[in-house]
Design a protein around this motif. Structure first.
Motif, mmCIF file in Angstrom:
data_model
loop_
_atom_site.group_PDB
_atom_site.id
_atom_site.type_symbol
_atom_site.label_atom_id
_atom_site.label_comp_id
_atom_site.label_asym_id
_atom_site.label_seq_id
_atom_site.Cartn_x
_atom_site.Cartn_y
_atom_site.Cartn_z
ATOM 1 N N ARG A 124 -10.677 5.419 4.303
ATOM 2 C CA ARG A 124 -10.291 4.907 6.069
ATOM 3 C C ARG A 124 -8.760 4.193 5.390
ATOM 4 N NH1 ARG A 124 -14.326 3.980 10.274
ATOM 5 N NH2 ARG A 124 -13.273 2.571 10.857
ATOM 6 N N ASN A 125 -9.056 3.063 4.120
ATOM 7 C CA ASN A 125 -7.417 2.895 3.405
ATOM 8 C C ASN A 125 -6.339 3.776 3.904
ATOM 9 O OD1 ASN A 125 -9.971 1.626 2.169
ATOM 10 N ND2 ASN A 125 -8.927 -0.671 3.721
ATOM 11 N N TYR A 126 -6.254 5.196 2.519
ATOM 12 C CA TYR A 126 -5.818 6.064 3.294
ATOM 13 C C TYR A 126 -5.516 6.935 4.821
ATOM 14 C CZ TYR A 126 -6.800 5.499 -1.834
ATOM 15 O OH TYR A 126 -7.211 4.524 -3.453
ATOM 16 N N VAL A 127 -6.560 6.590 5.257
ATOM 17 C CA VAL A 127 -5.520 6.700 6.261
ATOM 18 C C VAL A 127 -5.142 5.906 7.054
ATOM 19 C CG1 VAL A 127 -7.000 7.725 8.477
ATOM 20 C CG2 VAL A 127 -8.076 8.503 6.819
ATOM 21 N N SER A 128 -5.311 5.088 7.050
ATOM 22 C CA SER A 128 -4.399 3.884 7.859
ATOM 23 C C SER A 128 -2.801 3.797 7.188
ATOM 24 C CB SER A 128 -5.002 2.371 7.544
ATOM 25 O OG SER A 128 -6.140 2.405 8.254
ATOM 26 N N LEU A 129 -3.200 3.605 6.102
ATOM 27 C CA LEU A 129 -1.670 4.816 5.385
ATOM 28 C C LEU A 129 -1.059 5.370 6.263
ATOM 29 C CD1 LEU A 129 -2.367 2.962 2.065
ATOM 30 C CD2 LEU A 129 -1.292 1.677 3.658
ATOM 31 N N PHE A 130 -1.460 7.086 6.072
ATOM 32 C CA PHE A 130 -0.672 7.814 6.810
ATOM 33 C C PHE A 130 -0.258 7.555 8.133
ATOM 34 C CE2 PHE A 130 -0.963 11.237 9.062
ATOM 35 C CZ PHE A 130 -0.423 12.216 8.853
ATOM 36 N N ILE A 131 -1.331 6.900 8.885
ATOM 37 C CA ILE A 131 -0.703 6.879 10.347
ATOM 38 C C ILE A 131 0.227 5.713 10.220
ATOM 39 C CG2 ILE A 131 -1.042 5.577 12.397
ATOM 40 C CD1 ILE A 131 -4.182 5.984 11.793
ATOM 41 N N CYS A 200 6.732 14.422 5.182
ATOM 42 C CA CYS A 200 7.192 13.674 4.274
ATOM 43 C C CYS A 200 5.749 12.140 4.734
ATOM 44 C CB CYS A 200 8.618 13.128 5.501
ATOM 45 S SG CYS A 200 9.968 14.095 5.132
ATOM 46 N N ALA A 201 5.514 12.019 5.697
ATOM 47 C CA ALA A 201 4.336 11.182 6.502
ATOM 48 C C ALA A 201 3.535 12.463 5.297
ATOM 49 C CB ALA A 201 3.630 11.513 7.409
ATOM 50 N N LEU A 202 2.881 12.926 4.967
ATOM 51 C CA LEU A 202 2.133 13.995 3.839
ATOM 52 C C LEU A 202 2.285 13.184 2.926
ATOM 53 C CD1 LEU A 202 0.399 16.899 6.506
ATOM 54 C CD2 LEU A 202 -0.850 14.870 5.652
ATOM 55 N N GLY A 203 3.281 13.631 1.967
ATOM 56 C CA GLY A 203 3.916 13.783 0.803
ATOM 57 C C GLY A 203 3.759 12.225 0.496
ATOM 58 N N VAL A 204 5.047 11.510 0.961
ATOM 59 C CA VAL A 204 4.625 9.798 0.905
ATOM 60 C C VAL A 204 2.911 9.680 0.544
ATOM 61 C CG1 VAL A 204 5.085 7.863 1.137
ATOM 62 C CG2 VAL A 204 6.896 9.772 1.828
ATOM 63 N N SER A 205 2.367 9.431 1.306
ATOM 64 C CA SER A 205 0.829 9.065 1.687
ATOM 65 C C SER A 205 -0.340 9.912 0.828
ATOM 66 C CB SER A 205 -0.237 9.857 3.054
ATOM 67 O OG SER A 205 0.113 10.141 3.753
ATOM 68 N N TYR A 206 0.544 11.158 0.604
ATOM 69 C CA TYR A 206 -0.364 11.660 -1.017
ATOM 70 C C TYR A 206 -0.692 11.128 -2.222
ATOM 71 C CZ TYR A 206 -2.397 14.861 -3.371
ATOM 72 O OH TYR A 206 -3.692 15.851 -4.611
ATOM 73 N N THR A 207 0.816 11.082 -2.623
ATOM 74 C CA THR A 207 1.254 9.963 -3.990
ATOM 75 C C THR A 207 0.805 9.300 -3.514
ATOM 76 O OG1 THR A 207 3.220 11.415 -3.526
ATOM 77 C CG2 THR A 207 3.454 10.121 -4.910
ATOM 78 N N VAL A 208 0.879 8.266 -2.889
ATOM 79 C CA VAL A 208 0.571 6.519 -3.238
ATOM 80 C C VAL A 208 -0.959 6.689 -3.446
ATOM 81 C CG1 VAL A 208 0.358 4.375 -1.453
ATOM 82 C CG2 VAL A 208 2.741 6.014 -1.762
#
Length: 227
Positions: A124-131, A200-208
């Motif tokens: 749930r934290n990672y989903v929030s970061l992606f948003i 871009c959002a997927l790439g950054v959030s997946y790396t983080v």
């Protein structure tokens, strides 16, 4: 008396002990056990400068390979719907925590263990970061934001017209209108670079996500949802 990393080593071999820890849910002990067992391998008793440099060189490339191997993992393989329906772990105490809650994984096995477990714990934290990343990217690319709003407005208009004129009674006409709306929406999204924003959002959030999951030490599961 100093005990070994496996206190049952006289009667239970390490692989069996690790399997028991995994099956019993003591993943934080298994994580610490993996780190402790790998630590002596990095120490060298040689006194020559050449051997020391060689050891540092091998250690450096081993760490690089471990980092690269993180992107070959599939951390979503064990995710279930229950991982998204539970309470969100605390951002300060559980997700970010303090400096001592992070360490470089000793190898690919430990990195995989941490990634698989932490992705489940902090889904749930990672989903929030992606948003958040997606919203920030849209803010930096206003044309993409206009394209996204236009596509949503297009589908709302289609739904309104369908309900008003009763297109459900004419399946052929409804199908033609659906395909037309899909084509128009696709043209809008492509022309205004909405797909680039999403990428871009997927790439950054997946790396983080993958870096945080691999470097974050495993803690008891009940501490994840501390107040």
């Amino acid at each position: 008396m100093v005990f070994s990393s496996n206190p049952l080593s006289l009667s239970v071999p390490d692989p069996t002990f690790d399997t028991w820890l995994r099956d019993s849910g003591y993943l934080e002990i298994l994580d610490h056990h993996s780190s402790s067992s790998a630590a002596p391998a990095t120490t060298s008793s040689t006194t020559t400068t050449t051997t020391t440099v060689t050891g540092l060189f091998i250690s450096f490339f081993s760490n690089v390979l471990t980092l690269l191997s993180l992107f070959t993992l599939n951390p979503f393989s064990k995710l279930t719907t229950d991982d998204f329906s539970g309470p969100t772990p605390s951002w300060t105490r559980s997700f970010f925590a303090d400096y001592g809650s992070y360490s470089f994984p000793s190898g690919f096995d430990q990195a995989r263990l941490r990634a698989n477990e932490n992705v489940k714990r902090y889904a749930r934290n990672y989903v929030s970061l992606f948003i958040i990343f997606f919203a920030c990217t849209l803010y930096q690319m206003p044309l993409a934001l206009i394209g996204l709003i236009s596509s949503l407005a297009l589908w709302d208009t289609f739904k309104f017209c369908s309900d008003k004129w009763g297109w459900d009674r004419y399946p052929v006409i409804r199908q033609v209108m659906v395909r037309t709306a899909q084509c128009v929406a696709a043209v809008i999204l492509v022309c205004l670079n909405v797909q680039m924003t999403l990428f871009c959002a997927l790439g950054v959030s997946y790396t983080v996500m993958i870096m945080h999951a691999a470097f974050r030490k495993l803690t008891p599961a009940k501490a994840t949802y501390s107040r």
